[in-house]
Design a protein around this motif. Structure first.
Motif, PDB file in Angstrom:
ATOM      1  N   MET A   4     -12.859  19.511  71.422  1.00  0.00           N
ATOM      2  CA  MET A   4     -13.518  20.180  70.289  1.00  0.00           C
ATOM      3  C   MET A   4     -14.644  21.071  70.811  1.00  0.00           C
ATOM      4  SD  MET A   4     -15.192  18.407  66.921  1.00  0.00           S
ATOM      5  CE  MET A   4     -15.847  19.382  65.594  1.00  0.00           C
ATOM      6  N   SER A   5     -14.703  22.338  70.346  1.00  0.00           N
ATOM      7  CA  SER A   5     -15.698  23.276  70.849  1.00  0.00           C
ATOM      8  C   SER A   5     -17.072  22.981  70.267  1.00  0.00           C
ATOM      9  CB  SER A   5     -15.288  24.705  70.509  1.00  0.00           C
ATOM     10  OG  SER A   5     -15.334  24.918  69.114  1.00  0.00           O
ATOM     11  N   GLU A   6     -18.082  23.424  70.982  1.00  0.00           N
ATOM     12  CA  GLU A   6     -19.447  23.322  70.487  1.00  0.00           C
ATOM     13  C   GLU A   6     -19.629  24.287  69.316  1.00  0.00           C
ATOM     14  OE1 GLU A   6     -21.998  21.065  71.961  1.00  0.00           O
ATOM     15  OE2 GLU A   6     -19.966  20.351  72.273  1.00  0.00           O
ATOM     16  N   SER A   7     -20.522  23.928  68.386  1.00  0.00           N
ATOM     17  CA  SER A   7     -20.722  24.743  67.189  1.00  0.00           C
ATOM     18  C   SER A   7     -22.186  25.152  67.064  1.00  0.00           C
ATOM     19  CB  SER A   7     -20.283  23.968  65.945  1.00  0.00           C
ATOM     20  OG  SER A   7     -20.464  24.736  64.786  1.00  0.00           O
ATOM     21  N   ILE A   8     -22.407  26.414  66.784  1.00  0.00           N
ATOM     22  CA  ILE A   8     -23.749  26.971  66.586  1.00  0.00           C
ATOM     23  C   ILE A   8     -23.814  27.550  65.182  1.00  0.00           C
ATOM     24  CG2 ILE A   8     -25.415  28.724  67.331  1.00  0.00           C
ATOM     25  CD1 ILE A   8     -23.912  28.612  70.102  1.00  0.00           C
ATOM     26  N   ASP A   9     -24.827  27.178  64.427  1.00  0.00           N
ATOM     27  CA  ASP A   9     -25.042  27.759  63.109  1.00  0.00           C
ATOM     28  C   ASP A   9     -26.003  28.931  63.234  1.00  0.00           C
ATOM     29  OD1 ASP A   9     -23.409  25.885  61.933  1.00  0.00           O
ATOM     30  OD2 ASP A   9     -25.060  24.580  61.310  1.00  0.00           O
ATOM     31  N   CYS A  10     -25.590  30.088  62.758  1.00  0.00           N
ATOM     32  CA  CYS A  10     -26.436  31.279  62.789  1.00  0.00           C
ATOM     33  C   CYS A  10     -26.824  31.639  61.362  1.00  0.00           C
ATOM     34  CB  CYS A  10     -25.700  32.447  63.451  1.00  0.00           C
ATOM     35  SG  CYS A  10     -26.627  33.999  63.401  1.00  0.00           S
ATOM     36  N   TYR A  11     -28.094  31.436  61.033  1.00  0.00           N
ATOM     37  CA  TYR A  11     -28.618  31.817  59.725  1.00  0.00           C
ATOM     38  C   TYR A  11     -29.275  33.180  59.864  1.00  0.00           C
ATOM     39  CZ  TYR A  11     -28.025  26.876  58.531  1.00  0.00           C
ATOM     40  OH  TYR A  11     -27.506  25.622  58.296  1.00  0.00           O
ATOM     41  N   LEU A  12     -28.816  34.133  59.059  1.00  0.00           N
ATOM     42  CA  LEU A  12     -29.346  35.488  59.203  1.00  0.00           C
ATOM     43  C   LEU A  12     -29.501  36.159  57.857  1.00  0.00           C
ATOM     44  CD1 LEU A  12     -26.590  38.033  60.063  1.00  0.00           C
ATOM     45  CD2 LEU A  12     -26.023  35.626  59.803  1.00  0.00           C
ATOM     46  N   TRP A  13     -30.437  37.080  57.811  1.00  0.00           N
ATOM     47  CA  TRP A  13     -30.640  37.948  56.651  1.00  0.00           C
ATOM     48  C   TRP A  13     -29.908  39.243  56.927  1.00  0.00           C
ATOM     49  CZ3 TRP A  13     -35.607  41.080  55.363  1.00  0.00           C
ATOM     50  CH2 TRP A  13     -35.611  41.449  54.012  1.00  0.00           C
TER      51      TRP A  13
ATOM     52  N   PRO B 180     -25.138  34.066  56.081  1.00  0.00           N
ATOM     53  CA  PRO B 180     -26.170  34.913  55.480  1.00  0.00           C
ATOM     54  C   PRO B 180     -27.007  34.132  54.476  1.00  0.00           C
ATOM     55  CG  PRO B 180     -24.051  36.032  55.502  1.00  0.00           C
ATOM     56  CD  PRO B 180     -23.785  34.593  55.859  1.00  0.00           C
ATOM     57  N   VAL B 181     -28.301  34.394  54.490  1.00  0.00           N
ATOM     58  CA  VAL B 181     -29.210  33.698  53.574  1.00  0.00           C
ATOM     59  C   VAL B 181     -30.066  34.707  52.815  1.00  0.00           C
ATOM     60  CG1 VAL B 181     -29.314  31.676  55.082  1.00  0.00           C
ATOM     61  CG2 VAL B 181     -31.082  33.440  55.273  1.00  0.00           C
TER      62      VAL B 181
ATOM     63  N   VAL C  99     -20.004  39.437  53.462  1.00  0.00           N
ATOM     64  CA  VAL C  99     -19.836  38.736  54.741  1.00  0.00           C
ATOM     65  C   VAL C  99     -19.346  37.314  54.499  1.00  0.00           C
ATOM     66  CG1 VAL C  99     -21.040  37.849  56.783  1.00  0.00           C
ATOM     67  CG2 VAL C  99     -21.502  40.169  55.968  1.00  0.00           C
ATOM     68  N   ILE C 100     -19.916  36.637  53.515  1.00  0.00           N
ATOM     69  CA  ILE C 100     -19.469  35.281  53.178  1.00  0.00           C
ATOM     70  C   ILE C 100     -18.007  35.301  52.745  1.00  0.00           C
ATOM     71  CG2 ILE C 100     -19.756  33.383  51.524  1.00  0.00           C
ATOM     72  CD1 ILE C 100     -22.808  34.104  51.556  1.00  0.00           C
ATOM     73  N   ALA C 101     -17.633  36.298  51.954  1.00  0.00           N
ATOM     74  CA  ALA C 101     -16.253  36.403  51.484  1.00  0.00           C
ATOM     75  C   ALA C 101     -15.278  36.588  52.641  1.00  0.00           C
ATOM     76  CB  ALA C 101     -16.122  37.566  50.498  1.00  0.00           C
ATOM     77  N   ALA C 102     -15.755  37.171  53.724  1.00  0.00           N
ATOM     78  CA  ALA C 102     -14.899  37.395  54.897  1.00  0.00           C
ATOM     79  C   ALA C 102     -14.728  36.128  55.730  1.00  0.00           C
ATOM     80  CB  ALA C 102     -15.475  38.513  55.760  1.00  0.00           C
ATOM     81  N   GLY C 103     -15.567  35.113  55.493  1.00  0.00           N
ATOM     82  CA  GLY C 103     -15.465  33.862  56.238  1.00  0.00           C
ATOM     83  C   GLY C 103     -16.718  33.599  57.045  1.00  0.00           C
ATOM     84  N   THR C 104     -16.790  32.427  57.674  1.00  0.00           N
ATOM     85  CA  THR C 104     -17.989  32.072  58.442  1.00  0.00           C
ATOM     86  C   THR C 104     -17.844  32.286  59.941  1.00  0.00           C
ATOM     87  OG1 THR C 104     -17.284  29.758  58.599  1.00  0.00           O
ATOM     88  CG2 THR C 104     -18.727  30.355  56.751  1.00  0.00           C
ATOM     89  N   GLY C 105     -16.656  32.698  60.373  1.00  0.00           N
ATOM     90  CA  GLY C 105     -16.465  32.908  61.811  1.00  0.00           C
ATOM     91  C   GLY C 105     -15.260  33.775  62.082  1.00  0.00           C
TER      92      GLY C 105
ATOM     93  N   VAL D 196     -29.086  27.164  64.965  1.00  0.00           N
ATOM     94  CA  VAL D 196     -29.230  25.709  64.980  1.00  0.00           C
ATOM     95  C   VAL D 196     -28.063  25.126  65.773  1.00  0.00           C
ATOM     96  CG1 VAL D 196     -29.341  23.599  63.616  1.00  0.00           C
ATOM     97  CG2 VAL D 196     -30.448  25.692  62.776  1.00  0.00           C
ATOM     98  N   TYR D 197     -28.427  24.377  66.809  1.00  0.00           N
ATOM     99  CA  TYR D 197     -27.412  23.762  67.668  1.00  0.00           C
ATOM    100  C   TYR D 197     -27.718  22.283  67.803  1.00  0.00           C
ATOM    101  CZ  TYR D 197     -24.850  22.535  71.921  1.00  0.00           C
ATOM    102  OH  TYR D 197     -24.024  21.916  72.832  1.00  0.00           O
TER     103      TYR D 197
END
Length: 201
Positions: free
Chosen positions: A1-10, A38-39, A97-103, A177-178
């Motif tokens: 399982m790959s490592e996951s990074i959460d990117c919160y961006l404006w 996106p936030v 961007v959210i509609a396009a997916g998270t990754g 966030v990792y």
């Protein structure tokens, strides 16, 4: 399982644009998955004590410009510190961007293209026509994505991402966030990579 990074961006974040290519490259080097979320940064600021740029002291505003110029020189990236359409309403851009997916590569290309449109091309990213043109240029179905962006489901997800950001300790953009550890700002990508390397070693 790959490592996951959460990117919160404006979706108005010049700093998120400066860090975009390096975050993508970091993830590729280590086989990590990035979840782009996106936030609503003004809402985050309201809950965490942040101050929107126009309301900051002149000294802080001048220092932001100086730092942008330093980083642009270092990275070889051009950013206009005060573009013609600076920080308009980012709601629709965020929902697209959210509609396009998270990754995935299509999301990476899309969010970078929207940020580039504001900070390098001086385009109005609150304008639906501008956004549709950007989506199309990225090879995506603009009509379908725009329709999905206006759904209640995507609106709820946008609010949930904002709530998750605050719960994770986020107070600015970009934030990564990792494994529960927060790294604020594109100038902390080296520390993020060190954390990933420690986990993989």
């Amino acid at each position: 399982m790959s490592e996951s990074i959460d990117c919160y961006l404006w979706m108005n974040s010049d700093w998120a644009y400066l860090g975009a290519d390096r975050l993508d490259a970091l993830a590729r080097r280590h086989g990590a998955t990035v979840r782009y979320m996106p936030v609503d940064l003004p809402a985050v600021y309201a809950r965490t004590g942040g101050i929107l740029l126009p309301l900051r002291a002149p000294e802080r505003q001048r220092y932001r410009v100086a730092e942008l110029r330093r980083w642009c020189r270092r990275l070889g990236i051009h950013v206009e510190p005060s573009p013609k359409f600076m920080c308009p309403d980012a709601t629709l851009a965020s929902r697209i961007v959210i509609a396009a997916g998270t990754g995935g590569p299509e999301v990476v290309a899309l969010y970078k293209a929207i940020l580039r449109a504001e900070w390098c091309e001086e385009r109005d990213i609150s304008n639906p026509r501008t956004l549709a043109d950007i989506v199309t240029a990225c090879g995506l179905d603009a009509q379908a994505l725009m329709q999905r962006a206006h759904t209640d489901d995507v609106a709820r997800t946008y609010g949930e991402f904002t709530d998750r950001a605050v719960a994770a300790g986020v107070f600015g953009s970009p934030s990564y966030v990792y494994r529960g550890e927060l790294f604020w700002g594109q100038d902390r990508l080296d520390f993020l990579e060190e954390a990933v390397l420690r986990r993989l070693s």
